[in-house]
Design an enzyme around this catalytic site. Structure first.
Site, short mmCIF file in Angstrom:
data_model
loop_
_atom_site.label_atom_id
_atom_site.label_comp_id
_atom_site.label_asym_id
_atom_site.label_seq_id
_atom_site.Cartn_x
_atom_site.Cartn_y
_atom_site.Cartn_z
N GLN A 67 1.38 -3.09 -3.26
CA GLN A 67 2.51 -2.17 -3.48
C GLN A 67 2.39 -1.52 -4.85
O GLN A 67 2.19 -2.20 -5.86
CB GLN A 67 3.84 -2.95 -3.34
N LYS A 114 9.07 -3.15 5.06
CA LYS A 114 7.78 -3.26 5.75
C LYS A 114 7.67 -4.60 6.48
O LYS A 114 7.23 -4.67 7.63
CB LYS A 114 6.62 -3.09 4.75
N ASP A 144 -3.38 1.14 3.88
CA ASP A 144 -2.69 2.18 3.11
C ASP A 144 -3.57 3.43 2.95
O ASP A 144 -3.07 4.50 2.60
CB ASP A 144 -2.36 1.66 1.70
N1 GUN Z 1 4.49 2.92 -3.42
C1 GUN Z 1 5.14 4.00 -2.96
N2 GUN Z 1 4.71 4.32 -1.72
C2 GUN Z 1 3.77 3.41 -1.39
C3 GUN Z 1 2.96 3.20 -0.25
O1 GUN Z 1 3.01 3.93 0.76
N3 GUN Z 1 2.12 2.14 -0.31
C4 GUN Z 1 2.03 1.34 -1.40
N4 GUN Z 1 1.16 0.35 -1.36
N5 GUN Z 1 2.76 1.51 -2.47
C5 GUN Z 1 3.63 2.54 -2.46
#
Ligand code: GUN
Length: 281
Positions: free
Chosen positions: A95, A51, A118
């Site tokens: 996350q 990311k 998100d």
């Molecule tokens: N863990 C697995 N996929 C994601 C996601 O798209 N966003 C976040 N914040 N955590 C995750």
């Protein structure tokens, strides 16, 4: 059979995002994303690195707040509060998964819904379910974009979503319903998964179980969206679908990796830029 090429489409979306960032920069706005990473889960660290790298390439400022597994909930809340107040931060992402002693809902609810790129805050969950403008979680958003690119309209189709997680399956089902599909949602307690998948024109599976969807479970000419990613002992990454056999039966299929994964990152960037475009409003 046509491959749904998430890598190619994600490149296009990232190029569009970069152009939007350049326009914002002319107005002295650099979009900013803050990521909260707790603990030492290696998969989470890999995703966060991907990311950050994608942000950099698009001209988005990003900062990762790395915290040890032992961190207290109050300390995480302090960081989130700081990022809520920081005018240079447009998106905040915690996350997941978080360590067991942390109340995930409390963390997600602490994020300012306007910075919830998100789309996990109940405010945005509600808006998306209601078909209102809000932040759509990146993975199901990426799936919808991929279908749109290949002119696959879910309207009136039977869609089977396998996996009912808050971050993938549930929002996926809501988006499909809002696109006028007839939606089945299957999960670990589903009695006869095959009966549901065999009835589906579109299968969206995101469980993390290797070979969960085999050729006998798929209707001829179905569209297969594989959201799962697992690492085999050999180190190879694979999805939830028995790709080599299922590809012979279906009309469209996403590879995994290389399908939905790259789309997820592209849509996160898109959500971050959307927030920056609304900065101060
Ligand atoms: N863990 C697995 N996929 C994601 C996601 O798209 N966003 C976040 N914040 N955590 C995750």
């Amino acid at each position: 059979m046509t491959i749904l090429d998430g890598r190619a489409l994600s490149k296009k979306i990232k190029a569009d995002v970069k152009k939007d960032v350049e326009i914002l920069q002319k107005e002295n706005v650099t979009p900013g994303l803050a990521v909260v990473l707790v603990g030492a889960d290696s998969a989470s660290a890999t995703y966060v690195n991907m990311k950050s790298k994608a942000c950099k390439e698009a001209g988005i400022y990003s900062i990762v707040h790395e915290m040890p597994e032992s961190i207290s909930q109050d300390n995480i809340l302090e960081i989130i509060e700081m990022m809520n107040k920081n005018p240079n931060i447009d998106g905040i992402l915690v996350q997941l998964p978080l360590p067991k002693h942390i109340d995930t809902t409390a963390m997600l609810e602490a994020i300012d819904p306007k910075k919830d790129v998100d789309g996990f805050h109940p405010y945005n969950v509600g808006r998306v379910v209601a078909g209102l403008d809000g932040y759509i979680p990146a993975t199901p958003y990426g799936v919808m974009k991929l279908l749109e690119e290949y002119k696959i309209d879910p309207k009136g189709k039977n869609v089977c979503v396998v996996g009912a997680s808050d971050i993938v399956g549930k929002p996926m089902a809501a988006l499909m319903l809002n696109a006028n599909a007839t939606v089945d949602i299957c999960h670990i307690y589903t009695d006869d998964l095959k009966a549901h998948t065999l009835n589906a024109d579109i299968i969206c599976v995101g469980v993390g179980k290797v070979n969960l969807i085999t050729a006998d479970m798929v209707k001829d000419n179905a569209v297969i969206i594989d959201i799962g990613v697992s690492r085999l002992e050999s180190g190879k990454l694979v999805g939830d679908v028995d790709f080599d056999n299922v590809k012979e039966k279906c009309s469209y299929i996403t590879p995994s990796p290389g399908g939905v994964g790259p789309m997820t990152i592209a849509m996160l960037l898109k959500n971050t830029v959307k927030s920056a475009q609304n900065r101060g409003k």
